[in-house]
Scaffold this active site. Structure first.
Site, PDB file in Angstrom:
ATOM      1  N   ARG A 278       0.996  -1.366  -0.229  1.00  0.00           N
ATOM      2  CA  ARG A 278       0.031   0.116   0.431  1.00  0.00           C
ATOM      3  C   ARG A 278       0.934   1.120  -0.210  1.00  0.00           C
ATOM      4  NH1 ARG A 278      -2.443   0.935   5.316  1.00  0.00           N
ATOM      5  NH2 ARG A 278      -1.089   2.535   5.593  1.00  0.00           N
ATOM      6  N   HIS A 282      -3.684   4.788   4.372  1.00  0.00           N
ATOM      7  CA  HIS A 282      -4.889   4.307   4.791  1.00  0.00           C
ATOM      8  C   HIS A 282      -6.325   4.043   4.354  1.00  0.00           C
ATOM      9  CE1 HIS A 282      -7.159   0.775   6.492  1.00  0.00           C
ATOM     10  NE2 HIS A 282      -8.218   1.867   7.144  1.00  0.00           N
ATOM     11  N   TYR A 291       3.646   5.603  11.486  1.00  0.00           N
ATOM     12  CA  TYR A 291       4.896   4.192  11.573  1.00  0.00           C
ATOM     13  C   TYR A 291       5.607   3.466  10.240  1.00  0.00           C
ATOM     14  CZ  TYR A 291       0.280   3.723   9.279  1.00  0.00           C
ATOM     15  OH  TYR A 291      -0.787   3.510   7.845  1.00  0.00           O
TER      16      TYR A 291
HETATM   17  C1  TPP Z   1     -13.596  -5.550  12.451  1.00  0.00           C
HETATM   18  C2  TPP Z   1     -13.266  -4.192  12.245  1.00  0.00           C
HETATM   19  N1  TPP Z   1     -12.139  -4.177  13.066  1.00  0.00           N
HETATM   20  C3  TPP Z   1     -11.741  -2.984  13.188  1.00  0.00           C
HETATM   21  C4  TPP Z   1     -11.900  -1.859  11.732  1.00  0.00           C
HETATM   22  C5  TPP Z   1     -11.191  -0.928  11.577  1.00  0.00           C
HETATM   23  N2  TPP Z   1     -10.310  -1.181  10.767  1.00  0.00           N
HETATM   24  C6  TPP Z   1     -10.490  -0.301   9.857  1.00  0.00           C
HETATM   25  S1  TPP Z   1      -9.255  -0.820   8.128  1.00  0.00           S
HETATM   26  C7  TPP Z   1      -8.683  -2.047   8.980  1.00  0.00           C
HETATM   27  C8  TPP Z   1      -6.880  -2.753   8.910  1.00  0.00           C
HETATM   28  C9  TPP Z   1      -7.461  -3.415   7.751  1.00  0.00           C
HETATM   29  O1  TPP Z   1      -6.296  -3.786   7.303  1.00  0.00           O
HETATM   30  P1  TPP Z   1      -5.740  -5.446   5.859  1.00  0.00           P
HETATM   31  O2  TPP Z   1      -7.178  -6.464   6.760  1.00  0.00           O
HETATM   32  O3  TPP Z   1      -4.687  -5.644   5.912  1.00  0.00           O
HETATM   33  O4  TPP Z   1      -6.580  -4.645   4.740  1.00  0.00           O
HETATM   34  P2  TPP Z   1      -5.956  -2.912   4.115  1.00  0.00           P
HETATM   35  O5  TPP Z   1      -6.725  -1.474   4.878  1.00  0.00           O
HETATM   36  O6  TPP Z   1      -4.226  -3.216   4.240  1.00  0.00           O
HETATM   37  O7  TPP Z   1      -6.427  -3.556   2.819  1.00  0.00           O
HETATM   38  C10 TPP Z   1      -8.741  -1.726  10.097  1.00  0.00           C
HETATM   39  C11 TPP Z   1      -8.334  -2.439  11.627  1.00  0.00           C
HETATM   40  C12 TPP Z   1     -12.661  -2.794  11.091  1.00  0.00           C
HETATM   41  N3  TPP Z   1     -13.182  -2.061  10.234  1.00  0.00           N
HETATM   42  N4  TPP Z   1     -13.354  -3.435  11.528  1.00  0.00           N
END
Ligand code: TPP
Lengths: 392, 336
Positions: A278, A282, A291
């Site tokens: 990425r 985010h 970070y």
């Molecule tokens: C159940 C849940 N916990 C926390 C969140 C908050 N949150 C949104 S995106 C994210 C990180 C997700 O990372 P990843 O699965 O690696 O996907 P990426 O964003 O890198 O595409 C978090 C913790 C959420 N949306 N859903």
């Protein structure tokens, strides 16, 4: 060896376990068909899956990737200009999204997370509709059945179960379509993703698990999620898996085609880990400098998925001025159309909030709706009641 | 008319739904060869096959989440949660997905999922087997919550729930599974009393007593006992917990002027609070006394030797009725 080069977790600093040695599993090397320098390298197993990709199709994949990067840049700009509340950039993940989405048939069904806006573009979602949710105009921008793609999922990992259930339905129907689900590396820690793999394996459902390991879950490095290669986890569920260079559009396409063919012909689920990065934050609300190391970003910039396919086109003598002009014109047109669609999107009506909670009347809600409409009517001008200052 | 148990009446309703609509699919743990731990699905897999009556792996979130995917594909899943206390792993899928997908997709995707939950206590079970989690779900918009109290209702309401295009939490009072009653299987679910309607079980003039699920029988017993003392209680079976049929309750309270509501779930934030508040709003000038709640305590469900202290029984309900009537009761002399 490519595993070593790209190394799970990259060279990010400050993780809970910086001894990267544990993170290289036993599952074999990562599939790569185009090197970061744009050289086509052969692979004994996966070449076959992209053998008939013509020069024209290669150029079209390149065009898709440029276009979705432009969608991303334009949406980020729209957010900065206050037209969108938030945007989750896919910058750097173009090859993963295009290589996989362009391997699907129209009757296959996609269950994605919030970052697969490039996939939505491939499914034929109207450009402005991609932005509806981020503009805050509705909870979804499209009817899933018109494009065979569910609306983006925010709850991490929940959609993997929906894809698996949908695939169970495909099985029951005796159809030969396939469900594919997209999720991140962070999602692999969630119970739902693991439960989805249990169900998919037990019922041998036609579902493809497509994990975009972009190395970060907001601020958490992938090594906090997994102590082994993510692809290797699938073996524990009895699901065949492959780790593929996610910045290599041909490798992603080859792996996805293989998985889809397996699912279509009764071979059950496959797990694909597309190792990518990425490049942006985010979301537009995030500050990755807090970070992650600037060097890490530089390393990954050298593996840019678009530069890579462009390099290949160049080596093949296909990167003509006409092609570049065509691609640029397409990207411009898409960006223009999307921006206009965004800005001209009609605002929702206040009473719209009561719609579609149920598909049948509900006495509790009907009463609240009735009372609120009387309240709004008491202002004469419904817009007045909507302002935070109030109209009294 | 046939005499059958509550459990058998649901079984017969499920069978009719499976026969009438090939898109109906039953899913859950042990529901196939075993017929469910309460035998509610007995014989259905044998007759309809493993693809219609699916024994799933032990993963509640997955059972619910795959039901969502099946609904996307046009199926009407009927999910069995083995016991009330095991619904929590599925909670996220129910409240974040099942309840909201119709709204999220602006009506494009329907979630005609029925979640069957054997609930409530009184059967001497260990922890996690006697809970009343209904308020979590009545608080979630997008869901409907119902609880039948008689074999006839169990039979028709399950068919109504399955036929409805909205998701329904169907709470089965497990301590009534073996109670028998008359069931007319020939009644078309569309012609029967809608599951959204409350029913006046016993007519009365002094107090309105509202109950649902397992406590309807207890409430009836209380009314019969009170009649011997010259108190006329009108007993109402809510049947639908979300939405509550307030029209029926209002009509009753306008007549009696007094309201008692009883449930096994803990008091704070429970359905009784909603009923008391809503009736107060709607019938304030008809009320002769503040509404009274007779409920379980705000404790984790207790061990079976003392569960009868937690569960509202006939005497506690009558004590509540005395409070509503301003007659001497266990709280007499207490201020507030
Ligand atoms: C159940 C849940 N916990 C926390 C969140 C908050 N949150 C949104 S995106 C994210 C990180 C997700 O990372 P990843 O699965 O690696 O996907 P990426 O964003 O890198 O595409 C978090 C913790 C959420 N949306 N859903």
């Amino acid at each position: 060896m490519f595993t070593d080069e790209l190394g799970q977790g990259g060279n990010a600093a400050g993780g809970p376990d910086s001894s990267a040695g544990h993170h290289h599993g036993a599952g074999g090397s990562m599939v790569q068909l185009i090197t970061p320098g744009g050289e086509r390298v052969s692979h004994p197993q996966y070449d076959a899956w992209v053998r008939e990709v013509t020069d024209e199709q290669l150029a079209s994949l390149y065009e898709d990737m440029v276009v979705i990067r432009r969608i991303d840049t334009e949406a980020t700009a729209l957010q900065r200009q206050g037209e969108l509340g938030l945007w989750p950039p896919m910058l750097g993940q173009e090859a993963s999204q295009i290589g996989s989405a362009r391997s699907l048939r129209d009757d296959d069904f996609v269950f994605s997370s919030y970052r697969e806006n490039g996939v939505a573009y491939c499914r034929g979602v109207d450009l402005a509709d991609i932005l509806t949710v981020w503009r805050g105009n509705a909870s979804s921008g499209w009817d899933p059945y018109t494009v065979n793609m569910a609306t983006p999922q925010i709850i991490i990992g929940a959609q993997t179960l929906h894809a698996t259930g949908y695939a169970m339905g495909i099985q029951n129907d005796g159809a030969d379509s396939v469900a594919i689900t997209y999720f991140g590396d962070g999602a692999t820690s969630e119970g739902d993703v693991n439960e989805a793999m249990v169900f998919a394996a037990s019922f041998q459902s036609p579902v493809v698990f497509f994990c975009q390991n972009n190395h970060w879950a907001i601020s958490e490095p992938v090594r906090l999620q997994s102590h082994i290669r993510i692809a290797d986890r699938a073996a524990g569920f009895g699901i065949p898996s492959v780790q593929v260079d996610g910045n290599d559009v041909l490798a992603v396409m080859a792996a996805t085609r293989e998985a889809i063919e397996r699912a279509r012909h009764g071979g059950g689920p496959t797990f694909i880990e597309a190792v990518t990065y990425r490049m942006g934050p985010h979301t537009t609300a995030d500050d990755p400098t807090r970070y992650r190391d600037a060097n890490e970003l530089e390393d990954w910039a050298a593996k840019d998925p678009i530069a890579r396919v462009k390099g290949l086109l160049e080596r093949k003598g296909l990167l003509t001025e006409q092609l570049e002009a065509r691609v640029a014109a397409k990207a411009d047109a898409v960006a223009r159309e999307m921006r206009a669609g965004c800005i001209n999107m009609p605002d929702p009506e206040p009473m719209d909030i009561f719609k579609n909670v149920y598909s049948t009347p509900n006495s509790w809600l009907d009463r609240q709706e009735d009372h609120y409409s009387r309240y709004l009517a008491s202002f004469g001008d419904p817009a007045g009641a909507n302002s935070e200052e109030g109209a009294r | 008319m046939t005499q059958m148990t509550f459990a058998r009446a649901i079984n017969s309703g499920l069978r009719k739904s499976l026969e009438n609509d090939p898109k109906v699919i039953l899913m859950g743990e042990d529901i196939g060869t075993l017929g469910g731990v309460f035998r509610v699905t007995d014989g259905l897999q044998k007759d309809f096959g493993k693809h219609r009556v699916v024994d799933t792996p032990l993963a509640e979130s997955a059972i619910m989440g795959t039901a969502v995917g099946l609904a996307y594909r046009g199926y009407r899943p009927v999910v069995e949660i083995q016991f009330d206390g095991f619904i929590y792993p599925a909670f996220d899928q129910i409240v974040s997905q099942v309840a909201k997908i119709h709204y999220r997709t602006q009506g494009a995707v329907k979630m005609p999922i029925t979640v069957r939950v054997p609930f409530g206590g009184g059967i001497g079970s260990p922890e996690h087997h006697s809970e009343s989690p209904e308020a979590y779900f009545t608080h979630t918009s997008g869901l409907r919550v119902v609880s039948p109290s008689t074999p006839q209702d169990a039979h028709t309401m399950i068919q109504q729930a399955i036929a409805l295009d909205d998701p329904v939490l169907y709470f089965e009072p497990k301590r009534r599974y073996h109670d028998k009653g008359e069931v007319d299987e020939s009644i078309e679910p569309g012609a029967a009393l809608s599951m959204e309607k409350a029913r006046v079980v016993i007519e009365g003039t002094d107090v309105t007593l509202v109950a649902y699920g397992p406590l309807v029988k207890t409430a009836k017993d209380a009314a019969l006992a009170a009649a011997d003392e010259g108190v006329s209680i009108e007993v109402i079976d809510l049947r639908s917990l979300a939405p509550v049929d307030f029209a029926t309750l209002e009509a009753s309270v306008r007549k009696t002027g007094r309201l008692v509501i009883t449930h096994e779930a803990g008091q704070s934030g429970g359905l009784g609070a909603e009923v008391a508040a809503s009736i107060t709003e709607r019938c304030f000038y008809h009320l002769e006394a503040a509404p009274v709640r007779v409920t379980g305590f705000d404790i984790p469900y207790p061990y079976s030797k003392v569960e009868m202290h937690h569960l509202p029984g006939l005497d506690r309900i009558l004590d509540g009725v005395d409070r509503a009537l301003g007659r001497p009761n266990s709280l007499s002399g207490l201020e507030g």
